[in-house]
Design an enzyme around this catalytic site. Structure first.
Site: not given
Ligand code: 5GP
Length: 139
Positions: A103, A105
């Site tokens: 993903h 951001h």
């Molecule tokens: P990363 O893996 O890039 O560190 O962060 C994962 C991102 O996914 C975080 O910004 C977190 O807020 C988001 N996130 C985690 N769980 C969920 C979810 O259930 N739904 C959504 N829409 N975002 C999520």
């Protein structure tokens, strides 16, 4: 590096097993609001096909996702009248990754305004309103 785990939360979102505020989709990518936004309009762009992160993604997955990142960058800047956009992408635990489905951001930015700290759940009514603004900017 571990294998892709299809029980990760974004795989469940793609399968419709858990809800998300959908903003955009095409044949190869899906976009939804981050549930713990670090800026108003913070959204996530993912490929529809499985890969863990940048390190195991195919060139086709990466090119589809980055095209959608550009589409969403314009949309969130328009929706929030932003002057800039920050793109973040994390790989593996040591790289700050928490969800193991690739993903990017997309964070609209205003001059002099810092990102909020991570980990604070959004108010769902506010998130829904922000999603609507972004959908309108895409139309
Ligand atoms: P990363 O893996 O890039 O560190 O962060 C994962 C991102 O996914 C975080 O910004 C977190 O807020 C988001 N996130 C985690 N769980 C969920 C979810 O259930 N739904 C959504 N829409 N975002 C999520």
């Amino acid at each position: 590096m571990s294998a892709y785990d299809d029980q990760n939360i974004f795989a469940k979102i793609l399968r419709g097993e858990i809800p998300s505020f959908k903003l955009y989709e095409d044949d190869d990518t899906y976009v939804f609001m981050d549930i713990m936004p670090r800026a108003d309009g913070h959204c996530l762009v993912i490929p529809k096909t499985p890969c863990r992160n940048l390190l195991d993604a195919s060139p086709e997955q990466l090119s589809a996702v980055i095209r959608t990142v550009q589409v969403m960058s314009h949309a969130v800047m328009k929706a929030f009248d932003a002057q800039g956009v920050t793109i973040q992408q994390f790989n593996e635990d040591a790289g700050g990754q928490e969800v193991y489905h690739l993903h990017f951001h997309v964070l609209p930015r205003h001059a002099g305004v810092s990102l909020r700290p991570p980990g604070k759940m959004a108010d769902m009514d506010v998130l829904a309103a922000h999603a609507e603004k972004i959908r309108a900017a895409l139309a």
